[in-house]
Design an enzyme around this catalytic site. Structure first.
Site, mmCIF file in Angstrom:
data_model
loop_
_atom_site.group_PDB
_atom_site.id
_atom_site.type_symbol
_atom_site.label_atom_id
_atom_site.label_comp_id
_atom_site.label_asym_id
_atom_site.label_seq_id
_atom_site.Cartn_x
_atom_site.Cartn_y
_atom_site.Cartn_z
ATOM 1 C CB THR A 134 -1.021 -0.086 1.142
ATOM 2 O OG1 THR A 134 -1.843 -1.308 1.027
ATOM 3 C CG2 THR A 134 -1.779 1.221 1.214
ATOM 4 C CE LYS A 220 -5.018 -1.582 0.726
ATOM 5 N NZ LYS A 220 -5.875 -2.794 1.062
ATOM 6 C CB CYS A 278 -34.900 14.832 5.114
ATOM 7 S SG CYS A 278 -36.689 14.749 4.806
HETATM 8 N N1 LIG Z 1 -1.852 -7.337 6.211
HETATM 9 C C1 LIG Z 1 -2.879 -7.217 5.467
HETATM 10 O O1 LIG Z 1 -3.962 -7.472 5.888
HETATM 11 C C2 LIG Z 1 -2.817 -6.190 4.246
HETATM 12 C C3 LIG Z 1 -3.688 -6.145 3.311
HETATM 13 C C4 LIG Z 1 -3.533 -5.435 2.026
HETATM 14 C C5 LIG Z 1 -2.614 -4.801 1.988
HETATM 15 N N2 LIG Z 1 -1.639 -4.685 2.866
HETATM 16 C C6 LIG Z 1 -0.318 -4.234 2.714
HETATM 17 O O2 LIG Z 1 0.631 -4.820 1.943
HETATM 18 C C7 LIG Z 1 1.980 -4.565 2.635
HETATM 19 C C8 LIG Z 1 2.522 -5.681 3.309
HETATM 20 O O3 LIG Z 1 1.809 -5.809 4.196
HETATM 21 P P1 LIG Z 1 2.168 -7.157 5.324
HETATM 22 O O4 LIG Z 1 1.161 -6.941 6.426
HETATM 23 O O5 LIG Z 1 2.226 -8.370 4.418
HETATM 24 O O6 LIG Z 1 3.606 -6.778 6.018
HETATM 25 P P2 LIG Z 1 4.478 -7.879 6.725
HETATM 26 O O7 LIG Z 1 5.123 -6.756 7.521
HETATM 27 O O8 LIG Z 1 3.844 -8.905 7.342
HETATM 28 O O9 LIG Z 1 5.633 -8.435 5.974
HETATM 29 C C9 LIG Z 1 6.587 -7.750 5.257
HETATM 30 C C10 LIG Z 1 7.656 -8.591 4.954
HETATM 31 O O10 LIG Z 1 8.621 -7.864 3.938
HETATM 32 C C11 LIG Z 1 9.932 -8.443 4.294
HETATM 33 N N3 LIG Z 1 10.896 -7.554 3.445
HETATM 34 C C12 LIG Z 1 11.359 -6.251 4.135
HETATM 35 N N4 LIG Z 1 12.152 -5.762 3.086
HETATM 36 C C13 LIG Z 1 12.264 -6.524 2.107
HETATM 37 C C14 LIG Z 1 13.035 -6.652 0.969
HETATM 38 N N5 LIG Z 1 13.798 -5.701 0.512
HETATM 39 N N6 LIG Z 1 12.909 -7.755 0.281
HETATM 40 C C15 LIG Z 1 12.136 -8.896 0.496
HETATM 41 N N7 LIG Z 1 11.183 -8.663 1.675
HETATM 42 C C16 LIG Z 1 11.481 -7.747 2.454
HETATM 43 C C17 LIG Z 1 9.817 -8.409 5.789
HETATM 44 O O11 LIG Z 1 10.946 -9.060 6.398
HETATM 45 C C18 LIG Z 1 8.338 -9.022 6.084
HETATM 46 O O12 LIG Z 1 8.758 -10.309 6.100
HETATM 47 C C19 LIG Z 1 1.900 -3.292 3.249
HETATM 48 O O13 LIG Z 1 2.073 -2.193 2.402
HETATM 49 C C20 LIG Z 1 0.463 -3.250 3.706
HETATM 50 O O14 LIG Z 1 -0.014 -2.053 4.145
HETATM 51 C C21 LIG Z 1 -1.407 -5.495 3.998
#
Ligand SMILES: NC(=O)c1ccc[n+]([C@@H]2O[C@H](COP(=O)([O-])OP(=O)(O)OC[C@H]3O[C@@H](n4cnc5c(N)ncnc54)[C@H](O)[C@@H]3O)[C@@H](O)[C@H]2O)c1
Length: 446
Positions: A134, A220, A278
């Site tokens: 996001t 988003k 209203c």
């Molecule tokens: N969690 C949700 O329900 C959800 C839903 C929709 C969107 N998002 C969005 O998706 C994104 C990820 O969210 P998440 O909850 O999966 O995050 P998370 O923190 O669970 O996972 C992120 C992962 O990325 C890894 N990482 C960091 N730098 C890296 C790199 N250079 N190369 C490869 N891996 C790397 C970290 O070690 C970690 O394991 C965010 O932007 C979040 O806002 C999350």
């Protein structure tokens, strides 16, 4: 020479980030038959996944991971080069946390883009990078794309492809959400990457929507803000109902059963303030009743504040033109009615009139001689001055105005013939869906 591989429904994919989004995406993509390499610098993510253990708690995920490991379609690594060389498309699913001041930390996104960019420098085939994290509107353009171009030494769209594909999954139902998404949105930069994404999504029932990258980024945030607003609204209704001895769940269940006006597109188009006999009255009464019950109503209070802001916005747009002679088209609170009670257009006209603007008003449904009942009473008591500004002939308004304010679709075609003469036109109703603000045409919020 860069070669393209599209049209092949089974793909080689790398997924960057083995978190909640990345782990689910990687396991589901492998389950769909693709070869997936999941990448994470954290060994506590890589090792369990390779051992068939889910690095997160998510119903059904471990089974999918084990299936992927068994079929050899899924593996995890911390080796970026191996992952990029071994795939045609990379999904970036790294975290984008809040900084302490509330701003978005794009550090992980930038680092992932740098690593992928450096790895595609050595590649001969066309690689697509698809952002799933996001990120705020403009981040792809101002951060991700330049980072990839700088580190790869190639030009986006030619040397590699990019797209933004927002993720909407909800933790705890993430796999079900993956296979039955409410919407699939692709933010487009180059067609080659969109073709790959379309290929990948042939298995889904719904048609992906392809929009600009900025639109997809904005969707988003709008989605998440909407969900948060819905939750707080329902909670506020529950709080008021509880204090009044009513079951808020019963109220919201009935509310949600109306899919024409309540759970629908109705009232969800950006435009001018609400009004009429209203909504303002009933919101006032509800807030008053809640105050008596000592229940705070921050959402309802903010709704009234937001409405006032929209009125001020329209006023400021007129003031910003620097013109004094105003032609207002529309006065009733919405088209096809003569109801003037609490019309925001009346309020706007009064503010302009009060500050010395020279106004002429045309509304096909408001002819003072024909008004009766509550409307006549309202006009006599509230608007004696405004009635003298009303004309039965739109041509008089067109002749008089240095600037137009369009608050009603009626006569918009006739008016649109005049907007091209260079006089500013402030559109509060979006007469033309294809037109956004520019030059003398100004949409209130488009
Ligand atoms: N969690 C949700 O329900 C959800 C839903 C929709 C969107 N998002 C969005 O998706 C994104 C990820 O969210 P998440 O909850 O999966 O995050 P998370 O923190 O669970 O996972 C992120 C992962 O990325 C890894 N990482 C960091 N730098 C890296 C790199 N250079 N190369 C490869 N891996 C790397 C970290 O070690 C970690 O394991 C965010 O932007 C979040 O806002 C999350």
């Amino acid at each position: 020479m860069i070669s393209y591989s599209t049209g092949n429904s089974l793909m080689q994919i790398s997924v960057f980030g083995i978190g909640y989004v990345g782990a689910v995406s990687a396991a589901c993509l492998a389950n769909d038959g693709h070869n997936v390499i999941a990448v994470d610098p954290n060994p506590q993510k890589v090792e369990p996944l390779n051992a068939g253990i889910s690095p997160i708690v998510e119903p059904g995920l471990e089974e999918l991971i084990q299936g992927g490991i068994r079929s050899k379609r899924l593996k995890a690594t911390n080796d970026v080069r191996e992952a990029v060389q071994g795939s045609d498309l990379s999904f970036i699913c790294v975290g984008t946390p809040s900084r302490t001041n509330g701003s978005l930390d794009t550090g992980y996104v930038t680092a992932a883009a740098e690593q992928i960019g450096a790895a595609i420098r050595e590649k001969n085939s066309f690689h697509s990078i698809v952002m799933r994290s996001t990120i705020l509107p403009g981040t792809m353009e101002s951060v991700v794309l330049p980072t990839l171009e700088r580190t790869s030494g190639r030009q986006a769209g030619v040397g590699f492809g990019i797209a933004y594909y927002p993720e909407f999954l909800r933790e705890s139902t993430a796999i079900a959400d993956y296979y039955d998404p409410g919407a699939i949105i692709f933010g487009k930069h180059d067609q080659a990457t969109i073709d790959r994404l379309l290929d990948l999504h042939r298995i889904f029932k719904i048609e992906p929507k392809v929009v600009s990258i900025r639109t997809a980024e904005a969707v988003k945030y709008t989605n998440n803000a909407w969900h948060a607003l819905k939750i707080s609204f329902a909670n506020e209704v529950g709080n008021i109902c509880k204090a009044a001895g009513i079951d808020g769940h019963a109220v919201m269940d009935v509310l949600c059963s109306d899919t024409r006006l309540n759970i629908s597109k109705a009232y969800l188009k950006p435009g001018f303030a609400f009004g009429g006999s209203c909504l303002p009255k009933d919101l006032r009464a509800l807030r008053f009743a809640a105050r008596k019950l000592e229940v705070p109503t921050p959402i309802l209070d903010a709704t009234m504040e937001a409405n006032e802001e929209q009125l001020k916005r329209a006023y400021s747009m007129v003031a910003a033109t620097g013109k004094r002679r105003i032609g207002l088209i529309g006065l009733s609170f919405k088209p096809e009615t003569d109801d003037l009670r609490e019309s925001p257009l009346v309020e706007l006209a009064e503010r302009l009139f009060g500050r010395g603007y020279d106004i002429r008003i045309y509304d096909p449904n408001i002819q003072v001689s024909k008004l009766t009942g509550a409307n006549l009473h309202f006009v006599r008591s509230h608007l004696p001055h405004l009635t003298s500004l009303l004309t039965a002939n739109i041509d008089e308004v067109i002749e008089h105005a240095e600037v137009f304010v369009l608050g009603n679709r009626a006569e918009s075609q006739r008016l649109m013939r005049h907007v091209d003469d260079g006089r500013p036109l402030i559109d509060l109703v979006r007469i033309d869906q294809t037109r956004c603000s520019g030059d003398f045409y100004q949409g209130i919020c488009w």
